[in-house]
Every structure is written in structure tokens, then in C-alpha cells.
Design a protein around this motif. Structure first.
Motif, PDB file in Angstrom:
ATOM      1  N   LEU A  75      -0.751  -5.758  -6.015  1.00  0.00           N
ATOM      2  CA  LEU A  75      -0.601  -7.036  -5.732  1.00  0.00           C
ATOM      3  C   LEU A  75       0.376  -7.597  -6.902  1.00  0.00           C
ATOM      4  N   PHE A  76       1.528  -8.383  -6.609  1.00  0.00           N
ATOM      5  CA  PHE A  76       2.345  -9.025  -7.533  1.00  0.00           C
ATOM      6  C   PHE A  76       2.354 -10.518  -7.427  1.00  0.00           C
ATOM      7  N   ARG A  77       2.516 -11.162  -8.565  1.00  0.00           N
ATOM      8  CA  ARG A  77       2.480 -12.522  -8.488  1.00  0.00           C
ATOM      9  C   ARG A  77       3.853 -12.952  -9.234  1.00  0.00           C
ATOM     10  N   ASP A  78       4.693 -13.586  -8.536  1.00  0.00           N
ATOM     11  CA  ASP A  78       6.081 -14.109  -9.404  1.00  0.00           C
ATOM     12  C   ASP A  78       6.672 -12.855  -9.796  1.00  0.00           C
ATOM     13  N   GLY A  79       6.794 -11.734  -9.129  1.00  0.00           N
ATOM     14  CA  GLY A  79       7.607 -10.504  -9.667  1.00  0.00           C
ATOM     15  C   GLY A  79       6.652  -9.647 -10.637  1.00  0.00           C
ATOM     16  N   LYS A  80       5.579 -10.121 -11.041  1.00  0.00           N
ATOM     17  CA  LYS A  80       4.991  -9.402 -12.023  1.00  0.00           C
ATOM     18  C   LYS A  80       3.485  -8.677 -11.516  1.00  0.00           C
ATOM     19  N   LEU A  81       3.490  -7.286 -11.801  1.00  0.00           N
ATOM     20  CA  LEU A  81       2.174  -6.792 -11.276  1.00  0.00           C
ATOM     21  C   LEU A  81       1.064  -7.302 -11.861  1.00  0.00           C
ATOM     22  N   ALA A  82       0.334  -7.791 -10.980  1.00  0.00           N
ATOM     23  CA  ALA A  82      -1.235  -8.361 -11.513  1.00  0.00           C
ATOM     24  C   ALA A  82      -2.179  -7.256 -11.449  1.00  0.00           C
ATOM     25  N   TRP A  83      -2.033  -6.414 -10.262  1.00  0.00           N
ATOM     26  CA  TRP A  83      -3.113  -5.406 -10.509  1.00  0.00           C
ATOM     27  C   TRP A  83      -2.757  -4.270  -9.558  1.00  0.00           C
ATOM     28  N   ARG A  84      -3.301  -2.909  -9.956  1.00  0.00           N
ATOM     29  CA  ARG A  84      -3.261  -1.737  -8.727  1.00  0.00           C
ATOM     30  C   ARG A  84      -4.674  -1.262  -8.609  1.00  0.00           C
ATOM     31  N   ARG A  85      -5.006  -1.050  -7.676  1.00  0.00           N
ATOM     32  CA  ARG A  85      -6.441  -0.256  -7.415  1.00  0.00           C
ATOM     33  C   ARG A  85      -6.371   0.920  -6.531  1.00  0.00           C
ATOM     34  N   LYS A  86      -7.096   1.927  -6.801  1.00  0.00           N
ATOM     35  CA  LYS A  86      -7.162   3.015  -5.996  1.00  0.00           C
ATOM     36  C   LYS A  86      -7.937   2.842  -5.044  1.00  0.00           C
ATOM     37  N   VAL A  87      -7.875   2.909  -3.546  1.00  0.00           N
ATOM     38  CA  VAL A  87      -8.870   2.638  -2.663  1.00  0.00           C
ATOM     39  C   VAL A  87      -9.210   3.589  -1.788  1.00  0.00           C
ATOM     40  N   GLY A  88      -8.515   4.855  -2.061  1.00  0.00           N
ATOM     41  CA  GLY A  88      -8.646   6.163  -1.042  1.00  0.00           C
ATOM     42  C   GLY A  88      -7.519   7.132  -1.217  1.00  0.00           C
ATOM     43  N   ASN A  89      -7.266   7.765  -0.184  1.00  0.00           N
ATOM     44  CA  ASN A  89      -6.253   9.056  -0.339  1.00  0.00           C
ATOM     45  C   ASN A  89      -4.992   8.559   0.267  1.00  0.00           C
ATOM     46  N   TYR A  90      -4.988   7.737   1.372  1.00  0.00           N
ATOM     47  CA  TYR A  90      -3.757   7.172   1.942  1.00  0.00           C
ATOM     48  C   TYR A  90      -3.950   6.010   2.663  1.00  0.00           C
ATOM     49  N   THR A  91      -3.315   5.072   2.149  1.00  0.00           N
ATOM     50  CA  THR A  91      -3.114   3.506   2.824  1.00  0.00           C
ATOM     51  C   THR A  91      -1.931   3.381   4.016  1.00  0.00           C
ATOM     52  N   TRP A  92      -3.068   3.234   5.095  1.00  0.00           N
ATOM     53  CA  TRP A  92      -2.269   2.957   6.285  1.00  0.00           C
ATOM     54  C   TRP A  92      -1.739   1.559   6.591  1.00  0.00           C
ATOM     55  N   SER A  93      -2.512   0.638   6.010  1.00  0.00           N
ATOM     56  CA  SER A  93      -2.169  -0.845   6.543  1.00  0.00           C
ATOM     57  C   SER A  93      -2.553  -1.728   5.337  1.00  0.00           C
ATOM     58  N   VAL A  94      -1.630  -2.797   4.970  1.00  0.00           N
ATOM     59  CA  VAL A  94      -2.340  -3.984   4.191  1.00  0.00           C
ATOM     60  C   VAL A  94      -1.926  -5.331   4.917  1.00  0.00           C
ATOM     61  N   ASP A  95      -2.620  -6.184   4.898  1.00  0.00           N
ATOM     62  CA  ASP A  95      -2.214  -7.560   5.352  1.00  0.00           C
ATOM     63  C   ASP A  95      -2.678  -8.604   4.689  1.00  0.00           C
ATOM     64  N   GLY A 133       0.894  -1.201   0.178  1.00  0.00           N
ATOM     65  CA  GLY A 133       0.068  -0.200   0.005  1.00  0.00           C
ATOM     66  C   GLY A 133       0.996   1.254   0.084  1.00  0.00           C
ATOM     67  N   ASP A 134       0.534   2.436  -0.517  1.00  0.00           N
ATOM     68  CA  ASP A 134       1.226   3.513  -0.669  1.00  0.00           C
ATOM     69  C   ASP A 134       0.426   4.967  -0.040  1.00  0.00           C
ATOM     70  N   SER A 135       1.016   5.938  -0.079  1.00  0.00           N
ATOM     71  CA  SER A 135       0.503   7.080   0.577  1.00  0.00           C
ATOM     72  C   SER A 135      -0.345   7.694  -0.506  1.00  0.00           C
ATOM     73  N   SER A 136      -0.491   7.323  -1.608  1.00  0.00           N
ATOM     74  CA  SER A 136      -1.546   7.932  -2.485  1.00  0.00           C
ATOM     75  C   SER A 136      -2.716   7.242  -2.404  1.00  0.00           C
ATOM     76  N   GLY A 137      -2.918   6.046  -1.799  1.00  0.00           N
ATOM     77  CA  GLY A 137      -4.216   5.352  -1.668  1.00  0.00           C
ATOM     78  C   GLY A 137      -4.296   4.286  -2.680  1.00  0.00           C
ATOM     79  N   TYR A 138      -3.165   3.814  -2.982  1.00  0.00           N
ATOM     80  CA  TYR A 138      -3.174   2.674  -4.048  1.00  0.00           C
ATOM     81  C   TYR A 138      -2.823   1.364  -3.004  1.00  0.00           C
ATOM     82  N   VAL A 139      -3.477   0.276  -3.585  1.00  0.00           N
ATOM     83  CA  VAL A 139      -3.036  -1.070  -3.235  1.00  0.00           C
ATOM     84  C   VAL A 139      -2.403  -1.849  -4.504  1.00  0.00           C
TER      85      VAL A 139
END
Length: 382
Positions: free
Chosen positions: A135-155, A127-133
């Protein structure tokens, strides 16, 4: 008023001793700069986001590798196979294998606030400070999604991702689909996945209060506890949740919200870690290790500020990070303790010699009784 301050300390001293053997110091590692984040895996390796470096330590204290990162290494995750994932304030997600080779890296949209990795190392979320999450599989970006303005935590938990973003918690599946989203009165600073749902730490901007609770993976509120103070950190082993901060005590809740134990601790707690009913906490210049029955197995003061604590998921060993930090110089030390078994230190390891040991139990109890007796006499006299 003075009596009320000292009684919690006496209660802590008088807790019955736990029958299990206490932890023993095994090795210590020191380097320059600040440990911003620390991760432990099941076989005892320690991953460090150490200043501008990614570092991996073996279970016996050997430095496996130290590799430069693109900006300050802010967050770290470690797979079961010792693959190290680093997120930097310079917007980079970097993946190092167990020998220290940089296998892949990706530039995010903002400073990377949190990373996690699957046990086999094949799936990475960030997650990043611009609100994106991401996901990578085997080193390749599978997707990115804007979920808000600031991502505090991903688990990452199984095939689901718990996300704390702005004032809401979201659950995503591995395709990026949002399973549910729910908002709260404060920022969702931590969202930790478990089999029963998502544990949450919620605080307002001014930090004047805190909520700790749990929601199901479908968004149903299961329970919530309110604190008139700042809860700085929570941790869960999937069954219990440890809570610490500026609340005057350390608390272990079960997954249904009931209190397993509550131990007085007047130190401003920066981090807590839990496994199998044990709880490790640190703050200021002090760290404490609590047994499953709520008694203190170990309580030690350090020469410098305690910033990081971790306990292995099988509760076999503990790690405490402490140091001093200034504009001119900074240094951090990682001390590792074993709860059972022994580890032979390497030649580069050294036995910690600068900790300030706590008082023996009998002396502490005697001193506590004298203090309380004196305060009772003062209170009745006044």
C-alpha cells in the motif's frame, strides 16, 4: 442432440428488443503488441497496459501519452484524475500522472499481478507473485505484508482491501491489519469489493469447475453458486455481478445471489464487464452487449480474437479490444462505442471498417425458425 445446440441460439435471437438506442461506433485506436489489461474511469479516459508501454487515451480517441515500462505492462489501474498505475512482470509498480510523467516507482518482491488506485489517485495497492500486498500513500510505501504464496487479486474499496491469495480470501484495512481470512477448495482468482461484501471467483488448478459467490467484510458466507465448467471472469458494479466463461451462457446475478438474467452464449468468454444492469462480454472473435432486460442490443463478430472488454460505470460507453498475436508480429485494436451522446473523433482516430456486422433481427429470426423446423423434421424422421 443437434436441436439442443440450436435452441439456445434461437432463444437469444428471439429475445424482445430493448427500447433504449443501441450503441454507435465512435472511434478506434490501433498499436503494436498486446493489451494485457485495460481500465476506464468516470470521465471516459482509457488506460492500457499495452506490451512494454503504459498508454492513456482521451475520451475522443487521442493518444495522450505512451511511456515505456520496466518489463511487460501486465496490469493497470486509472484514477478519476487520470493518474495511471502500472504493474509489470519485471516486478515494478509505476505511477504516471495525467501528462505521462513518471512520478514514482517501486520494485516489488515478484511479478506484479494486480494494481488498484483510489479515485483521487493518492492511495495505491498492489499484489505480487510472491504473495505480498503493498500500500502506497502519495507515492510513499506505507506498508507491505506477506499474505500467502501467490496474490491473484487485490481490490481497493473505500478503507478496505479485498485480496485473493492462494486458496483464500482476505480483507485488510488501510493499516495492513487482516480483518478476516477464509479458505476454499480452489484458488481465489478474483476478489472484488462492494458495499455489501466481497464477490469471489474460485477455480481449481485443473479448471474443471468453478464457484462464484459473496462473503461479507467480516467473512460470513452470504451465497455461493457452483458451475460444472470454467468461469473465466467476473465483474461487478457494486450492485450486480456478471459471470462468463466456458459455461454456455452469460449471467447477471444480483448482490443477493438471485439471477437477474441468463443469456445463452456458446462462445468461450474471456472477459465480462457490467454497469447499471448492462453486460458486455467478449471471447473468440465475438462480443455481445446486453440490456438490463436481458435482450441483446448489439452482437458483432470481429476479424481477430476479442481479448478485453470494458463498460463505463455510468454505462455511457463501451470499449472492446481485439487483435492478432504471433512471435513475428502482433497488433491490437481498441474500438469504443457510445450508448448515448456523441464524441467528435480526432484526426488520428479512424472509423472501424473491418468488423463483420451481425444479421438483421428479422432475417436472423427467419433463419432460426427454418433451422429449428428442419431439425424437428430430422428428429421425428429418425
Amino acid at each position: 442432440m443437434r436441436l439442443r445446440v440450436f435452441i439456445p441460439l434461437l432463444v437469444l435471437l428471439l429475445l424482445p428488443p430493448y427500447e433504449s438506442a443501441g450503441p454507435s461506433w465512435t472511434w478506434s485506436y490501433t498499436d503494436q503488441c498486446i493489451v494485457f489489461d485495460m481500465a476506464l474511469n468516470e470521465d471516459g479516459h482509457i488506460g492500457l497496459a499495452f506490451g512494454y508501454y503504459a498508454e492513456l487515451l482521451s475520451p475522443n480517441g487521442h493518444l495522450v501519452f505512451k511511456k515505456p515500462t520496466r518489463g511487460i505492462a501486465y496490469t493497470v489501474a486509472l484514477s478519476r484524475s487520470d493518474d495511471l498505475v502500472i504493474g509489470t512482470e519485471g516486478d515494478w509498480i509505476q505511477y504516471f500522472n495525467a501528462s505521462g510523467s513518471l512520478l514514482w516507482e517501486y520494485k516489488a518482491r515478484g511479478a506484479v499481478t494486480k494494481v488498484d488506485v483510489s479515485k483521487d489517485g493518492k492511495t495505491v495497492v498492489a499484489g505480487d507473485s510472491s504473495g505480498y500486498v503493498y500500500l502506497f500513500r502519495d507515492g510513499k510505501l506505507a506498508w507491505r505484508r506477506k499474505v500467502g504464496n501467490y496474490t491473484w487479486s487485490v481490490d481497493l474499496y473505500g478503507n478496505r482491501i479485498a485480496v485473493g491469495v492462494d486458496d483464500s480470501v482476505k480483507a485488510l484495512d488501510l493499516s495492513g491489519k487482516v480483518l478476516f481470512s477464509d479458505s476454499f477448495a480452489g484458488y481465489v482468482r478474483q476478489a472484488i469489493g462492494s458495499g455489501g461484501g466481497i464477490f469471489l471467483r474460485i477455480v481449481p488448478k485443473d479448471g474443471s469447475w468453478s464457484d462464484v459467490g459473496m462473503v461479507s467484510w467480516t467473512g460470513k458466507k452470504l451465497w455461493m453458486k457452483h458451475f460444472n465448467g470454467l468461469v473465466r471472469y467476473i465483474d461487478s458494479d457494486g450492485e450486480n455481478i456478471a459471470v462468463g466463461g466456458d459455461i454456455g451462457s452469460l449471467i447477471l446475478f444480483s448482490s443477493n445471489g438471485s439471477v437477474v438474467y441468463r443469456v445463452p452464449f456458446l462462445v468461450s468468454t474471456l472477459e465480462v464487464s457490467t454497469a447499471r444492469g448492462y453486460l458486455l462480454a467478449g471471447g473468440a472473435k465475438q462480443a455481445i452487449f446486453i440490456a438490463p432486460n436481458g435482450s441483446a442490443l448489439w452482437d458483432t463478430r470481429f476479424n481477430w480474437s476479442v481479448k478485453n472488454v470494458r463498460i463505463a460505470r455510468d454505462a455511457s460507453f463501451l470499449a472492446v479490444g481485439y487483435g492478432y498475436h504471433s512471435l513475428e508480429n502482433c497488433q491490437e485494436t481498441i474500438d469504443v462505442l457510445r450508448l448515448s451522446g456523441t464524441v467528435e473523433p480526432t484526426e488520428t482516430s479512424e472509423a472501424p471498417s473491418y468488423r463483420l456486422p451481425g444479421l438483421p433481427l428479422v432475417t436472423a429470426i427467419g433463419a432460426g425458425l427454418v433451422i429449428v423446423g428442419y431439425l424437428l423434421w430430422r428428429e421425428f424422421r429418425e
